[in-house]
Design a protein around this motif. Structure first.
Motif, PDB file in Angstrom:
ATOM      1  N   ASP A   6      -0.599   2.440   3.485  1.00  0.00           N
ATOM      2  CA  ASP A   6       0.075   3.277   4.476  1.00  0.00           C
ATOM      3  C   ASP A   6       1.270   3.931   3.792  1.00  0.00           C
ATOM      4  O   ASP A   6       2.315   3.306   3.599  1.00  0.00           O
ATOM      5  CB  ASP A   6       0.531   2.432   5.664  1.00  0.00           C
ATOM      6  CG  ASP A   6       1.097   3.262   6.795  1.00  0.00           C
ATOM      7  OD1 ASP A   6       1.661   4.333   6.514  1.00  0.00           O
ATOM      8  OD2 ASP A   6       0.991   2.825   7.951  1.00  0.00           O
ATOM      9  N   THR A   7       1.104   5.194   3.402  1.00  0.00           N
ATOM     10  CA  THR A   7       2.171   5.896   2.683  1.00  0.00           C
ATOM     11  C   THR A   7       3.293   6.324   3.614  1.00  0.00           C
ATOM     12  O   THR A   7       4.421   6.520   3.161  1.00  0.00           O
ATOM     13  CB  THR A   7       1.609   7.120   1.939  1.00  0.00           C
ATOM     14  OG1 THR A   7       0.951   7.978   2.874  1.00  0.00           O
ATOM     15  CG2 THR A   7       0.640   6.686   0.857  1.00  0.00           C
ATOM     16  N   ASN A   8       3.018   6.469   4.903  1.00  0.00           N
ATOM     17  CA  ASN A   8       4.064   6.875   5.854  1.00  0.00           C
ATOM     18  C   ASN A   8       5.104   5.782   6.053  1.00  0.00           C
ATOM     19  O   ASN A   8       6.300   6.063   6.115  1.00  0.00           O
ATOM     20  CB  ASN A   8       3.455   7.247   7.216  1.00  0.00           C
ATOM     21  CG  ASN A   8       2.612   8.499   7.141  1.00  0.00           C
ATOM     22  OD1 ASN A   8       2.901   9.389   6.344  1.00  0.00           O
ATOM     23  ND2 ASN A   8       1.560   8.545   7.927  1.00  0.00           N
ATOM     24  N   TYR A   9       4.659   4.543   6.168  1.00  0.00           N
ATOM     25  CA  TYR A   9       5.566   3.424   6.424  1.00  0.00           C
ATOM     26  C   TYR A   9       5.783   2.537   5.198  1.00  0.00           C
ATOM     27  O   TYR A   9       6.553   1.585   5.256  1.00  0.00           O
ATOM     28  CB  TYR A   9       5.061   2.582   7.599  1.00  0.00           C
ATOM     29  CG  TYR A   9       5.081   3.348   8.898  1.00  0.00           C
ATOM     30  CD1 TYR A   9       6.281   3.605   9.550  1.00  0.00           C
ATOM     31  CD2 TYR A   9       3.906   3.826   9.473  1.00  0.00           C
ATOM     32  CE1 TYR A   9       6.303   4.329  10.732  1.00  0.00           C
ATOM     33  CE2 TYR A   9       3.931   4.540  10.661  1.00  0.00           C
ATOM     34  CZ  TYR A   9       5.127   4.797  11.275  1.00  0.00           C
ATOM     35  OH  TYR A   9       5.165   5.504  12.451  1.00  0.00           O
ATOM     36  N   GLY A  10       5.101   2.813   4.105  1.00  0.00           N
ATOM     37  CA  GLY A  10       5.292   2.062   2.877  1.00  0.00           C
ATOM     38  C   GLY A  10       4.707   0.668   2.909  1.00  0.00           C
ATOM     39  O   GLY A  10       5.413  -0.311   2.678  1.00  0.00           O
ATOM     40  N   THR A  28       5.446  -4.812   1.890  1.00  0.00           N
ATOM     41  CA  THR A  28       6.283  -3.651   2.184  1.00  0.00           C
ATOM     42  C   THR A  28       6.786  -3.071   0.871  1.00  0.00           C
ATOM     43  O   THR A  28       7.251  -3.788  -0.010  1.00  0.00           O
ATOM     44  CB  THR A  28       7.471  -4.026   3.094  1.00  0.00           C
ATOM     45  OG1 THR A  28       8.226  -5.067   2.471  1.00  0.00           O
ATOM     46  CG2 THR A  28       6.981  -4.504   4.456  1.00  0.00           C
ATOM     47  N   VAL A  29       6.659  -1.763   0.759  1.00  0.00           N
ATOM     48  CA  VAL A  29       7.040  -1.050  -0.458  1.00  0.00           C
ATOM     49  C   VAL A  29       8.283  -0.228  -0.153  1.00  0.00           C
ATOM     50  O   VAL A  29       8.303   0.551   0.791  1.00  0.00           O
ATOM     51  CB  VAL A  29       5.884  -0.140  -0.940  1.00  0.00           C
ATOM     52  CG1 VAL A  29       6.300   0.667  -2.157  1.00  0.00           C
ATOM     53  CG2 VAL A  29       4.634  -0.970  -1.231  1.00  0.00           C
ATOM     54  N   SER A  30       9.329  -0.421  -0.969  1.00  0.00           N
ATOM     55  CA  SER A  30      10.573   0.333  -0.795  1.00  0.00           C
ATOM     56  C   SER A  30      10.770   1.263  -1.989  1.00  0.00           C
ATOM     57  O   SER A  30       9.952   1.296  -2.912  1.00  0.00           O
ATOM     58  CB  SER A  30      11.761  -0.623  -0.681  1.00  0.00           C
ATOM     59  OG  SER A  30      12.009  -1.231  -1.933  1.00  0.00           O
ATOM     60  N   ASP A  31      11.861   2.000  -1.987  1.00  0.00           N
ATOM     61  CA  ASP A  31      12.180   2.873  -3.117  1.00  0.00           C
ATOM     62  C   ASP A  31      12.441   2.074  -4.384  1.00  0.00           C
ATOM     63  O   ASP A  31      12.340   2.600  -5.496  1.00  0.00           O
ATOM     64  CB  ASP A  31      13.409   3.740  -2.792  1.00  0.00           C
ATOM     65  CG  ASP A  31      13.125   4.753  -1.694  1.00  0.00           C
ATOM     66  OD1 ASP A  31      11.939   5.083  -1.478  1.00  0.00           O
ATOM     67  OD2 ASP A  31      14.089   5.207  -1.044  1.00  0.00           O
ATOM     68  N   THR A  63      10.685  -0.616  -5.273  1.00  0.00           N
ATOM     69  CA  THR A  63       9.435  -1.205  -5.746  1.00  0.00           C
ATOM     70  C   THR A  63       8.901  -0.408  -6.926  1.00  0.00           C
ATOM     71  O   THR A  63       8.792   0.814  -6.855  1.00  0.00           O
ATOM     72  CB  THR A  63       8.379  -1.245  -4.625  1.00  0.00           C
ATOM     73  OG1 THR A  63       8.903  -1.942  -3.496  1.00  0.00           O
ATOM     74  CG2 THR A  63       7.102  -1.918  -5.100  1.00  0.00           C
ATOM     75  N   LEU A 119       2.979   5.556  -4.679  1.00  0.00           N
ATOM     76  CA  LEU A 119       2.201   4.714  -3.763  1.00  0.00           C
ATOM     77  C   LEU A 119       0.883   5.387  -3.394  1.00  0.00           C
ATOM     78  O   LEU A 119      -0.147   4.723  -3.244  1.00  0.00           O
ATOM     79  CB  LEU A 119       3.029   4.405  -2.511  1.00  0.00           C
ATOM     80  CG  LEU A 119       2.364   3.562  -1.434  1.00  0.00           C
ATOM     81  CD1 LEU A 119       1.983   2.187  -1.979  1.00  0.00           C
ATOM     82  CD2 LEU A 119       3.282   3.406  -0.238  1.00  0.00           C
ATOM     83  N   GLU A 120       0.894   6.702  -3.287  1.00  0.00           N
ATOM     84  CA  GLU A 120      -0.301   7.462  -2.903  1.00  0.00           C
ATOM     85  C   GLU A 120      -1.454   7.304  -3.892  1.00  0.00           C
ATOM     86  O   GLU A 120      -2.608   7.546  -3.561  1.00  0.00           O
ATOM     87  CB  GLU A 120       0.027   8.957  -2.759  1.00  0.00           C
ATOM     88  CG  GLU A 120       0.987   9.288  -1.645  1.00  0.00           C
ATOM     89  CD  GLU A 120       2.459   9.041  -2.018  1.00  0.00           C
ATOM     90  OE1 GLU A 120       2.798   8.944  -3.217  1.00  0.00           O
ATOM     91  OE2 GLU A 120       3.264   8.916  -1.083  1.00  0.00           O
TER      92      GLU A 120
END
Length: 180
Positions: A109-113, A130-133, A135, A147-148
């Motif tokens: 989910d690229t919108n919510y990471g 959960t992926v943050s900046d 990560t 992430l995409e």
């Protein structure tokens, strides 16, 4: 005397078997008030230094920031910091700060990471990362990717926190993601 989980502040080496360590001890007084005290533990020829598995170490192996259990003489100087002779020092193992999970990607989910891994047909056998900046996401060649670029079905190795939510599926913050 005995002190558990003592922090080594400084190590001074005269030889492999002699020197001293400055430690921060947690002590309590007769009223059970806990306070921190810096203490110098003198290491001599007869001081036993081992790790938790019993492997013998020497003074060169001790480093600032390590945690130890210390057995030392109750005869302490009145100097600042007080000094005592160390009988034995047991180096404690560091607790794990990350966990590593290797699994197949179910969804990204690229919108919510989010990256969801596990069995695509069983929500009880999945994990959400959960992926943050902060990560780091890497491909097989250790190049940074967005992430995409991660697709369902790919095998990933995720370094993540040692804790997770109690939700179904559980969630944990990802520190590093590597596509295998």
């Amino acid at each position: 005397m005995h002190a558990d989980n003592v922090l080594i502040e400084k190590v001074v080496v005269e030889s492999a078997r002699t020197g001293y360590i400055l430690t921060t001890l947690e002590l309590s007084d007769e009223n059970s008030v806990i306070y921190m005290q810096e203490t110098r533990l003198n290491v001599g020829e007869y001081t036993i230094i081992i790790d938790e598995s019993g492997r013998r170490l020497n003074l060169y192996d001790l480093q600032e920031g390590m945690r130890i259990d210390a057995y030392f003489s109750s005869a302490m100087t009145r100097s600042i910091p007080p000094q005592s002779s160390a009988f034995s020092i047991i180096v404690l193992q560091e607790e794990a700060t990350v966990d590593i999970t290797t699994d197949r990607v179910v969804n990204v989910d690229t919108n919510y990471g989010f990256i969801i891994t596990g069995n695509p047909y069983d929500i009880y056998d999945q994990m959400i990362f959960t992926v943050s900046d902060d990560t780091v996401i890497l491909d097989q060649s250790n190049n940074t990717i967005p992430l995409e670029a991660i697709q369902p079905g790919q095998l990933v190795q995720v370094e993540h926190a040692i804790f997770q939510t109690l939700s179904i599926p559980p969630q944990s913050p990802a520190y590093r993601v590597m596509v295998l």
